[in-house]
Scaffold this active site. Structure first.
Site, PDB file in Angstrom:
ATOM      1  N   ARG A 103       0.843  -1.201   0.000  1.00 54.51           N
ATOM      2  CA  ARG A 103       0.000   0.000   0.000  1.00 54.51           C
ATOM      3  C   ARG A 103       0.872   1.243   0.000  1.00 54.51           C
ATOM      4  O   ARG A 103       2.083   1.159   0.118  1.00 54.51           O
ATOM      5  CB  ARG A 103      -0.956  -0.022   1.200  1.00 54.51           C
ATOM      6  CG  ARG A 103      -0.248  -0.060   2.549  1.00 54.51           C
ATOM      7  CD  ARG A 103      -1.256  -0.098   3.694  1.00 54.51           C
ATOM      8  NE  ARG A 103      -0.577  -0.301   4.957  1.00 54.51           N
ATOM      9  CZ  ARG A 103      -1.185  -0.395   6.133  1.00 54.51           C
ATOM     10  NH1 ARG A 103      -2.507  -0.322   6.209  1.00 54.51           N
ATOM     11  NH2 ARG A 103      -0.498  -0.568   7.232  1.00 54.51           N
ATOM     12  N   ASN A 141      -5.525   6.917   4.333  1.00 52.16           N
ATOM     13  CA  ASN A 141      -5.254   6.170   5.562  1.00 52.16           C
ATOM     14  C   ASN A 141      -3.820   6.433   5.982  1.00 52.16           C
ATOM     15  O   ASN A 141      -2.892   6.237   5.192  1.00 52.16           O
ATOM     16  CB  ASN A 141      -5.426   4.663   5.340  1.00 52.16           C
ATOM     17  CG  ASN A 141      -5.309   3.899   6.642  1.00 52.16           C
ATOM     18  OD1 ASN A 141      -6.239   3.897   7.449  1.00 52.16           O
ATOM     19  ND2 ASN A 141      -4.164   3.288   6.879  1.00 52.16           N
ATOM     20  N   GLU A 142      -3.648   6.914   7.196  1.00 53.09           N
ATOM     21  CA  GLU A 142      -2.303   7.165   7.741  1.00 53.09           C
ATOM     22  C   GLU A 142      -1.368   7.714   6.675  1.00 53.09           C
ATOM     23  O   GLU A 142      -0.391   7.064   6.274  1.00 53.09           O
ATOM     24  CB  GLU A 142      -1.730   5.894   8.364  1.00 53.09           C
ATOM     25  CG  GLU A 142      -2.480   5.463   9.593  1.00 53.09           C
ATOM     26  CD  GLU A 142      -1.773   4.356  10.376  1.00 53.09           C
ATOM     27  OE1 GLU A 142      -0.862   3.714   9.829  1.00 53.09           O
ATOM     28  OE2 GLU A 142      -2.132   4.148  11.542  1.00 53.09           O
ATOM     29  N   GLU A 316      -8.196   3.877  15.338  1.00 57.94           N
ATOM     30  CA  GLU A 316      -7.794   2.468  15.439  1.00 57.94           C
ATOM     31  C   GLU A 316      -7.168   2.260  16.813  1.00 57.94           C
ATOM     32  O   GLU A 316      -6.205   2.946  17.157  1.00 57.94           O
ATOM     33  CB  GLU A 316      -6.760   2.116  14.358  1.00 57.94           C
ATOM     34  CG  GLU A 316      -7.271   2.325  12.943  1.00 57.94           C
ATOM     35  CD  GLU A 316      -6.235   1.965  11.876  1.00 57.94           C
ATOM     36  OE1 GLU A 316      -5.201   1.361  12.217  1.00 57.94           O
ATOM     37  OE2 GLU A 316      -6.467   2.299  10.703  1.00 57.94           O
ATOM     38  N   GLU A 364      -1.816  -9.159   7.288  1.00 66.85           N
ATOM     39  CA  GLU A 364      -2.107  -8.903   8.706  1.00 66.85           C
ATOM     40  C   GLU A 364      -2.787 -10.082   9.395  1.00 66.85           C
ATOM     41  O   GLU A 364      -3.499  -9.911  10.385  1.00 66.85           O
ATOM     42  CB  GLU A 364      -2.922  -7.606   8.836  1.00 66.85           C
ATOM     43  CG  GLU A 364      -2.064  -6.410   8.432  1.00 66.85           C
ATOM     44  CD  GLU A 364      -2.722  -5.055   8.589  1.00 66.85           C
ATOM     45  OE1 GLU A 364      -3.950  -4.994   8.831  1.00 66.85           O
ATOM     46  OE2 GLU A 364      -2.005  -4.039   8.443  1.00 66.85           O
ATOM     47  N   GLN A 365      -2.553 -11.288   8.896  1.00 65.09           N
ATOM     48  CA  GLN A 365      -3.225 -12.458   9.495  1.00 65.09           C
ATOM     49  C   GLN A 365      -2.792 -12.713  10.931  1.00 65.09           C
ATOM     50  O   GLN A 365      -3.499 -13.368  11.684  1.00 65.09           O
ATOM     51  CB  GLN A 365      -3.053 -13.699   8.626  1.00 65.09           C
ATOM     52  CG  GLN A 365      -1.624 -14.031   8.293  1.00 65.09           C
ATOM     53  CD  GLN A 365      -1.557 -15.191   7.305  1.00 65.09           C
ATOM     54  OE1 GLN A 365      -1.626 -16.330   7.713  1.00 65.09           O
ATOM     55  NE2 GLN A 365      -1.442 -14.897   6.024  1.00 65.09           N
ATOM     56  N   MET A 366      -1.618 -12.196  11.359  1.00 69.14           N
ATOM     57  CA  MET A 366      -1.177 -12.403  12.740  1.00 69.14           C
ATOM     58  C   MET A 366      -1.608 -11.257  13.663  1.00 69.14           C
ATOM     59  O   MET A 366      -1.205 -11.194  14.823  1.00 69.14           O
ATOM     60  CB  MET A 366       0.348 -12.549  12.790  1.00 69.14           C
ATOM     61  CG  MET A 366       0.875 -13.767  12.059  1.00 69.14           C
ATOM     62  SD  MET A 366       0.214 -15.305  12.736  1.00 69.14           S
ATOM     63  CE  MET A 366       1.143 -15.435  14.258  1.00 69.14           C
ATOM     64  N   HIS A 367      -2.402 -10.321  13.137  1.00 64.60           N
ATOM     65  CA  HIS A 367      -2.862  -9.161  13.919  1.00 64.60           C
ATOM     66  C   HIS A 367      -4.209  -9.496  14.551  1.00 64.60           C
ATOM     67  O   HIS A 367      -5.141  -9.898  13.860  1.00 64.60           O
ATOM     68  CB  HIS A 367      -3.006  -7.977  12.960  1.00 64.60           C
ATOM     69  CG  HIS A 367      -3.188  -6.654  13.620  1.00 64.60           C
ATOM     70  ND1 HIS A 367      -4.285  -6.331  14.391  1.00 64.60           N
ATOM     71  CD2 HIS A 367      -2.397  -5.559  13.608  1.00 64.60           C
ATOM     72  CE1 HIS A 367      -4.155  -5.083  14.815  1.00 64.60           C
ATOM     73  NE2 HIS A 367      -3.018  -4.599  14.361  1.00 64.60           N
TER      74      HIS A 367
HETATM   75  C1  GAL Z   1      -2.388   0.839  11.021  1.00 60.51           C
HETATM   76  C2  GAL Z   1      -3.114   0.891   9.698  1.00 60.51           C
HETATM   77  C3  GAL Z   1      -4.092  -0.252   9.540  1.00 60.51           C
HETATM   78  C4  GAL Z   1      -3.452  -1.544   9.964  1.00 60.51           C
HETATM   79  C5  GAL Z   1      -2.944  -1.410  11.371  1.00 60.51           C
HETATM   80  C6  GAL Z   1      -2.326  -2.661  11.925  1.00 60.51           C
HETATM   81  O1  GAL Z   1      -1.191   1.548  10.976  1.00 60.51           O
HETATM   82  O2  GAL Z   1      -3.806   2.098   9.556  1.00 60.51           O
HETATM   83  O3  GAL Z   1      -4.528  -0.319   8.219  1.00 60.51           O
HETATM   84  O4  GAL Z   1      -2.422  -1.851   9.079  1.00 60.51           O
HETATM   85  O5  GAL Z   1      -1.953  -0.403  11.396  1.00 60.51           O
HETATM   86  O6  GAL Z   1      -1.902  -2.440  13.245  1.00 60.51           O
END
Ligand code: GAL
Length: 655
Positions: A103, A141-142, A316, A364-367
């Site tokens: 991204r 986003n960010e 978030e 991000e499967q481990m998040h």
């Molecule tokens: C943020 C981001 C999200 C996701 C998240 C994971 O920085 O905006 O899209 O990647 O981290 O912690």
């Protein structure tokens, strides 16, 4: 208020209704969607596929949720990149094009990408700008995450040349301003100007600073155009952005936030603690490994609140282990509730968790999510249930965060200057600022972050931990203000074009602090010397200025001899980096002289005030008793605060 980040495009449509119902049952009010969904919203050029989003919004809305749409511009789809590969940014270290496949693969100087971003944004705004279930928008986003502010693409180079022409007028002025006679760096004309990368050794600091200023302007330009495009069609919906910290964007976040209704922040306390403390010993890290450091989350909350001087959102919130730090521990039980209350105490109006359900595929499967990928509840979910009830019972969001009496002057450019010219690899403006902040927080003080346009008279004490360049307008305002100012090392040490001031540092600051820096040294952090103040010995570290005190009073010395801290009227200058013990003692003493009440927080405890409520957060592993709460009436917890617990009391008069 509470929310969650949700990605309907990742899940089967027949799950949406039950997801929505479970969100409502949990007590959530808002749901953010769409911020990475471009390839599903427009699978091919001009082939829009909004029907699934219509149905998702209708499903979420029917359950009673309010929807926030993220513009999908952080992820230009493959067909667009194939059509216009020049959208890709070029890495400022290697010069190579950064590829498709994750991204943020776009260049802020690409006119094509700006147009494409405005096109998809307008389409979305036209479609959902009056939708009754859509209450707001998140831009992109960010912005600038993954080090994407600087690009050395051909488009950036052309735009930089134009920016230079606009700023300097003639190539002669530019050469003079940058000192290009040095090493024969003179440019014959504007089209020959290079981006400052790829040279054999360091490029001129003035050139680098110009490029940083230009790059910041490019991000602001891109973002402001997006906000304006949204406002054309979404007049009754709010617009926000989920910021990353200013020292990471490399952009003037105050300028970036200016067109928004409010700012948002993405709060990942464990990920941040792991990265910030990466070089600390295990003994230092372990107490905070599963709680986060007591000052790291709030350091950013307070800065985010300061961007527009109003309530902000956590867009978030970390819900469990993340996937992107060096190590990704599990939070201790209670910490999700704790961080949520902490954000509210520092002025959040809404806390929204990232993400609803753990995703079983991709990066991000481990998040963690609030649900596991099989839709079962994560072990942290009961904490969210609890905190939703507590916040409502306290009427927390009805209380307004009032201004503190103490502020830190936040300045993007100061970060860039210490990146460009470190002089010691241990002198980093943001770290210094954070150390000052930590000292103030250990004294139980609320801290505001302000920019130079703020009304200084609102504050009893304003601190600029290190601000090498001070604009004339700022100096005029400091000169007129009766507020007490504390300036840290290096303040006033550079002209606006990154040279040494002719009158020696602190340059124009001599108007309010008449002393001169004759020479500067830097030393290793493990080679401290003595700082002597009020008969006590502290440490002088890393950065030391040798000073002719001029008309100033010397209130602390290096090794009992040279001036280390100077005072002239209500202005104080600290000419070295110090240990935190000095900062705590010094600010305690100064606050006392200014009639600002301080309270030495017990180990791992932090205090914050919001309206009539005072909060105490216990980060430590021991129960702590709260002398400070004697006058209050508890609305949550009591005098004894258990580890990872929170107490809240109402004070008689609103602060
Ligand atoms: C943020 C981001 C999200 C996701 C998240 C994971 O920085 O905006 O899209 O990647 O981290 O912690």
């Amino acid at each position: 208020m509470f929310g969650v980040c949700y990605y309907p495009e990742h899940w089967s449509e027949n799950q949406w209704a039950s997801d929505a119902q479970r969100m409502v049952d949990l007590g959530l009010h808002y749901v953010r969607i769409g911020e990475f969904a471009w390839s599903r919203l427009e699978p091919e050029r001009d082939q829009y596929a909004f029907e699934w989003m219509d149905r998702a919004i209708d499903t979420l809305g029917a359950a009673g949720l309010k929807v926030i749409i993220g513009t999908p511009t952080a992820t230009p789809p493959k067909w667009l990149i194939d059509e216009h590969p020049e959208i890709l940014p070029n890495h400022p270290k290697t010069g190579r094009s950064r590829g498709f496949g994750s991204r943020r693969h776009y260049d802020f100087s690409s006119e094509i990408y700006l147009e494409e971003s405005l096109r998809i944004t307008r389409k979305l705004a036209q479609r959902y700008g009056r939708h009754p279930s859509v209450v707001g928008w998140q831009t992109d986003n960010e912005l600038c995450c993954h080090d994407t502010t600087l690009s050395v693409s051909p488009a950036a180079k052309r735009a930089f040349q134009g920016w230079c022409k606009q700023r300097y007028g003639s190539i002669h002025s530019l050469n003079e301003a940058w000192g290009n006679v040095f090493w024969s760096m003179e440019y014959p004309d504007f089209p020959s100007i290079e981006c400052p990368f790829g040279a054999v050794t360091e490029t001129s600091p003035a050139h680098q600073l110009a490029f940083r200023r230009f790059s910041s302007d490019q991000v602001v330009r891109y973002h402001s155009a997006m906000v304006a495009a949204l406002r054309e069609h979404a007049q009754d919906q709010f617009i926000t952005h989920n910021f990353i910290p200013m020292h990471e964007t490399g952009v003037d976040n105050h300028a970036l936030a200016a067109p928004l209704d409010f700012a948002s922040y993405d709060n990942y306390p464990l990920g941040r603690t792991d990265l910030i403390m990466a070089k600390c010993s295990a003994e230092e890290l372990i107490p905070y490994m599963r709680t986060g450091h007591p000052d790291y989350a709030t350091y950013y909350h307070d800065q985010t609140r300061g961007l527009l001087d109003r309530g902000f959102w956590i867009m978030e919130q970390q819900p469990g282990p993340v996937n992107w730090a060096n190590s990704n521990p599990r939070p201790l039980p209670g910490m999700i509730r704790f961080w949520t209350l902490e954000a509210f105490a520092h002025g959040a109006e809404c806390v929204s968790y990232f993400r609803w359900r753990q995703i079983p595929f991709a990066q991000e499967q481990m998040h963690a999510g609030l649900l596991r990928n099989d839709s079962s509840e994560s072990e942290y979910l009961p904490e969210i249930r609890q905190v939703v009830a507590e916040v409502q019972a306290m009427g927390l969001t009805k209380e307004q965060k009032t201004h503190s009496r103490i502020a830190i002057l936040n300045h993007a450019q100061s970060n860039w200057i210490s990146d460009i010219e470190r002089q010691s690899q241990f002198f980093e403006t943001d770290t210094i600022q954070r150390d000052y902040y930590c000292a103030l927080r250990q004294l139980g003080l609320d801290v505001d972050f302000i920019d130079e346009q703020t009304d200084f008279n609102r504050y009893a004490l304003i601190i600029a931990p290190s601000m090498p360049m001070l604009s004339k307008a700022l100096l005029d305002r400091i000169e007129k203000s009766s507020t007490t100012f504390v300036f840290g090392p290096r303040t006033g040490s550079k002209t606006n074009e990154f040279s040494l001031p002719h009158a020696l540092p602190p340059g124009e600051l001599q108007r309010v602090l008449p002393f001169r820096v004759l020479s500067t040294e830097t030393t290793r952090p493990d080679c401290p010397e003595h700082l002597v103040w009020k008969g006590n010995q502290y440490q002088s570290l890393v950065w030391r200025e040798f000073i002719d005190a001029g008309h100033c009073e010397t209130i602390a010395t290096m090794n009992g001899t040279h001036p280390a801290v100077l005072k002239y009227g209500q202005r104080i200058y600290i000419a070295t980096l110090t240990c935190s013990r000095f900062l705590v003692d010094f600010f305690e003493d100064l606050c006392q002289s200014l009639n600002l009440a301080t309270f030495r927080c017990p180990d791992g405890v932090r205090i914050a005030r919001r309206g009539g409520l005072t909060f105490a957060f216990n980060y430590s592993s021991q129960t702590q008793s709260l002398e400070i709460a004697r006058e209050g009436e508890f609305v949550l917890g009591g005098f004894e605060v258990a580890p990872q617990d929170v107490a809240v009391w109402r004070t008689a008069s609103k602060k």
